[in-house]
Design an enzyme around this catalytic site. Structure first.
Site, PDB file in Angstrom:
ATOM      1  N   HIS A 263       1.619   4.415  -2.863  1.00 33.89           N
ATOM      2  CA  HIS A 263       1.723   5.878  -2.717  1.00 33.89           C
ATOM      3  C   HIS A 263       3.097   6.335  -3.191  1.00 33.89           C
ATOM      4  O   HIS A 263       3.240   7.374  -3.839  1.00 33.89           O
ATOM      5  CB  HIS A 263       1.567   6.282  -1.247  1.00 33.89           C
ATOM      6  CG  HIS A 263       0.160   6.235  -0.724  1.00 33.89           C
ATOM      7  ND1 HIS A 263      -0.880   6.868  -1.335  1.00 33.89           N
ATOM      8  CD2 HIS A 263      -0.363   5.644   0.385  1.00 33.89           C
ATOM      9  CE1 HIS A 263      -1.993   6.674  -0.628  1.00 33.89           C
ATOM     10  NE2 HIS A 263      -1.705   5.932   0.416  1.00 33.89           N
TER      11      HIS A 263
ATOM     12  N   HIS B  48       0.836  -1.204   0.000  1.00 30.14           N
ATOM     13  CA  HIS B  48       0.000   0.000   0.000  1.00 30.14           C
ATOM     14  C   HIS B  48       0.878   1.264   0.000  1.00 30.14           C
ATOM     15  O   HIS B  48       0.734   2.133  -0.870  1.00 30.14           O
ATOM     16  CB  HIS B  48      -0.901  -0.027   1.238  1.00 30.14           C
ATOM     17  CG  HIS B  48      -1.802   1.162   1.375  1.00 30.14           C
ATOM     18  ND1 HIS B  48      -3.141   1.113   1.074  1.00 30.14           N
ATOM     19  CD2 HIS B  48      -1.568   2.448   1.761  1.00 30.14           C
ATOM     20  CE1 HIS B  48      -3.683   2.303   1.274  1.00 30.14           C
ATOM     21  NE2 HIS B  48      -2.751   3.135   1.702  1.00 30.14           N
ATOM     22  N   GLU B  49       1.779   1.347   0.954  1.00 25.37           N
ATOM     23  CA  GLU B  49       2.619   2.548   1.049  1.00 25.37           C
ATOM     24  C   GLU B  49       3.531   2.665  -0.168  1.00 25.37           C
ATOM     25  O   GLU B  49       3.817   3.765  -0.632  1.00 25.37           O
ATOM     26  CB  GLU B  49       3.436   2.539   2.347  1.00 25.37           C
ATOM     27  CG  GLU B  49       2.594   2.577   3.625  1.00 25.37           C
ATOM     28  CD  GLU B  49       1.541   3.680   3.637  1.00 25.37           C
ATOM     29  OE1 GLU B  49       1.761   4.734   3.005  1.00 25.37           O
ATOM     30  OE2 GLU B  49       0.480   3.474   4.262  1.00 25.37           O
TER      31      GLU B  49
ATOM     32  N   HIS C 174       3.314   6.690  -6.862  1.00 23.05           N
ATOM     33  CA  HIS C 174       2.604   7.910  -7.271  1.00 23.05           C
ATOM     34  C   HIS C 174       3.564   9.106  -7.169  1.00 23.05           C
ATOM     35  O   HIS C 174       3.538  10.008  -8.008  1.00 23.05           O
ATOM     36  CB  HIS C 174       1.400   8.107  -6.347  1.00 23.05           C
ATOM     37  CG  HIS C 174       0.274   8.903  -6.936  1.00 23.05           C
ATOM     38  ND1 HIS C 174      -0.843   9.208  -6.202  1.00 23.05           N
ATOM     39  CD2 HIS C 174       0.083   9.474  -8.143  1.00 23.05           C
ATOM     40  CE1 HIS C 174      -1.670   9.920  -6.948  1.00 23.05           C
ATOM     41  NE2 HIS C 174      -1.138  10.094  -8.140  1.00 23.05           N
TER      42      HIS C 174
END
Ligand SMILES: [Zn+2]
Length: 671
Positions: A467, A463-464, A470
């Site tokens: 990010h 998940h991190e 991104h």
């Protein structure tokens, strides 16, 4: 020399001393002010370049210093740093306010905004101009003096009420404790939880065990404690926070806050607070949010009812429970889950050695986006645990610097997050690449035992890292539109979509091998993980929807006529309730997310983000989870674009259509 005031590329941690921060902040704020003054005092007519663009590239030194400092305050803090944070925060918010309230600056922005049709701007420039203009207008820049004064008064009063709301909830949480002296009352609790309760009692000079309304104490008790009477007592105490008609009651505060928000929205020309908030969200309007919530509700409700019936039957069979109550839900759900899946973290952990998972996520990034992560040892870090990587693309072009800080420490806050030390932008033809960081709290290896992750920690890492991608793949001109600077209900797409790879055989084969035997994780275990991940998904969905609907019921209509908080709440919950109603509890009076924090008119985002990631991942599933064409499209239309365009436009360019709820329902087994 102050290393923060000397131009630096990577953050100069090894040269940093705490006494460097305040002088650096003071000087950088002054420099940023001077840059703003240069814009407003410019004798040339306002243009996009000399106003909007100049504004976006102003304050860069301050941004870099702030990111170094506040990242340290999160990941490696101490009392001195915390004191500096206290000292500098008011200065920074004062500086921010001085910009928002700067009339000369607004005049220039407004002039550019009014001439935007003739200015021949790129899409990104139009987005930036809109964002800047709204930053002023949404704070009242267009209002006459009387209305401006009223707006400031509303803001001041609302801030006070929100603070009071939070203080009341906190005081209520702290006021309650359940002191148990008979060990039988703790029957069912795992040893670790019992120990924690004994520790807590000891810390207050008590014998026996102490249970409180703090989550780490409350949740395990509701989940494991056999004693139904005590569960009821605890549940009612939790549910009646700030709803007892005493000094800590929040009913009046709820009514006042919602009415002030409504009045503020009206002053600015919006029909309701939700209209105001959603203008800067992917969902755009309350109508769309309602349609979304209700569509999901209609489709999830049959499954939720089925699951509830199953739970009722299970409780009846196990303990002869006739009518399942709110305080029974977590307990029997946990028992049922154990019975159905018997999935223990300890069975899975050996397959998820931290180094293997990191290598796995890097391989996934390479297969999807051609990224290569090379660990390097010449970058300054703030702690020896922090690893650094230079990231390259297939042509060996430098893409980003990546910091990874995985283990807990005294000076690190809990949880996991992505952050950046330097944002990406393009200036004078140069594409300045970003410095991105992931910070987590995974158990540290010892001399004899490596760091083994729970499955939940594996998905957290992915998940991190999502990010992180991104941020790393950002490719925009303006720093304030770069990377994760996107609308709030869009920012979790890149992160949540990455979690999906953790459930796929093809991806797990790349890294999920036993740390001792080297054997690949058995696929029946993977299947179990998948099934247990969607256990009671219908009921969970209904619960989330009920919070979203409650939030909207307070903010998407005129609240002036509302006099009774509980009645309003019951109305909002009428379509989602599974358990019998309890008159002594109220959610709104302790709903800090929306009345104290920043989630008002935004609670729907949790489900919205899930729909987005499920719909996006369905595209990968259709074409193959490592399909290069889909991955490249995802990079080109979403990951690299930051906030340069409306996220719905970006998403449709990727997917060919707006997101549909079906993909989520299918993944959750609700269809
Ligand atoms: Zn996230």
């Amino acid at each position: 020399m102050n290393p923060l005031l000397t131009p630096f590329d990577t953050a100069p941690f090894s040269k940093l001393k705490n006494e460097h921060f305040m002088p650096a902040f003071t000087q950088a704020i002054a420099a940023a002010r001077a840059e703003i003054d240069a814009i407003t005092e410019n004798i040339e007519a306002p243009t996009f370049a000399n106003t909007i663009e100049a504004l976006d590239f102003s304050g860069q030194q301050l941004d870099r210093i702030s990111s170094v400092f506040f990242n340290l305050n999160s990941a490696e803090t101490n009392e001195e740093i915390q004191n500096i944070a206290q000292e500098v925060s008011p200065l920074l918010s004062e500086f921010g306010n001085d910009i928002t309230l700067n009339e000369a600056l607004f005049k220039r922005v407004q002039t550019v905004y009014n001439q935007k049709e003739d200015a021949d701007l790129t899409v990104e420039q139009q987005t930036l101009l809109d964002k800047r203009y709204k930053g002023f207008s949404r704070n009242g820049a267009n209002l006459d003096e009387a209305k401006k004064t009223r707006l400031r008064a509303i803001d001041a009063e609302a801030a006070k009420l929100k603070l009071k709301f939070g203080e009341n909830v906190l005081a209520e949480t702290n006021a309650f404790q359940m002191h148990l002296t008979n060990e039988e009352d703790l029957a069912g609790l795992p040893e670790g939880e019992k120990e924690a309760a004994a520790q807590l009692a000891k810390s207050k000079d008590l014998g026996g065990w102490l249970i409180t309304l703090d989550y780490p104490s409350y949740i395990p008790f509701m989940k494991y404690a056999k004693n139904r009477t005590l569960r009821k007592k605890l549940s009612l105490a939790f549910g009646s926070k700030s709803f007892k008609g005493d000094a800590l009651d929040n009913q009046e505060n709820v009514l006042k806050i919602t009415k002030l928000r409504h009045e503020r929205a009206n002053l600015l020309g919006y029909a309701t607070h939700a209209h105001f908030v959603l203008e800067e969200r992917m969902a755009e309007t309350p109508e769309k949010v309602h349609a979304f919530l209700n569509e999901l509700l209609e489709k999830a409700k049959p499954a939720a009812k089925r699951e509830f019936k199953q739970l009722e039957e299970f409780a009846k069979e196990l303990d002869g429970i006739d009518r399942l109550q709110k305080w029974d839900g977590a307990y029997y759900s946990e028992k049922l889950k154990q019975k159905l899946f018997n999935l223990d973290d300890e069975i899975l952990k050996p397959y998820f050695k931290l180094e293997n998972v990191i290598a796995g996520v890097f391989t996934v990034a390479e297969k999807l986006f051609d990224l290569q992560f090379r660990e390097v040892f010449d970058i300054d870090t703030y702690h020896p645990d922090v690893k650094t990587y230079r990231v390259f693309d297939a042509d060996q072009k430098f893409i980003a610097l990546f910091y990874a800080d995985f283990h807990p420490r005294a000076g690190k806050r809990g949880g996991a997050w992505m952050t950046s030390f330097k944002s990406q932008y393009i200036k004078d033809g140069e594409n300045v690449r970003p410095h991105i960081s992931n910070v987590c709290n995974f158990t540290k290896p010892t001399a004899t035992k490596p760091s083994l992750l729970t499955f939940n920690e594996v998905t957290t890492l992915f998940h991190e890292f999502g990010h992180g991608l991104h941020g790393m793949l950002a490719d925009t001109t303006y720093p304030s539109l770069s990377g994760t600077s996107v609308y709030w209900d869009f920012v979790e797409l890149p992160s949540q979509v990455m979690e999906n790879w953790c459930f796929e055989k093809e991806a797990l084969e790349l890294f999920a091998t036993h740390y001792q035997t080297g054997k690949l994780i058995p696929m029946e275990l993977v299947q179990k993980i998948k099934e247990s991940a969607t256990f009671q998904e219908g009921m969970q969905t209904l619960r989330q929807l009920s919070f979203g609907l409650l939030d909207m019921s307070w903010h998407a209509a005129d609240p002036t006529a509302i006099t009774n908080v509980k009645t309003q709440e019951n109305k909002a919950f009428s379509g989602t309730d599974l358990y019998p109603e309890t008159t002594e509890t109220c959610m709104s009076t302790a709903f800090s997310h929306i009345f104290q924090g920043g989630y008002s008119s935004g609670y729907y985002s949790y489900k919205w983000a899930e729909v987005l990631d499920a719909d996006a991942f369905a595209y990968f599933k259709e074409e193959g989870i490592f399909n290069k064409a889909v991955a490249t499209k995802f990079k080109d239309t979403i990951l690299s674009k930051g906030g340069t365009e409306n996220p719905m436009v970006l998403y449709k360019r990727f997917r060919g259509a707006e997101p549909k709820v079906e993909a989520l329902l299918e993944r959750a087994g609700l269809l």
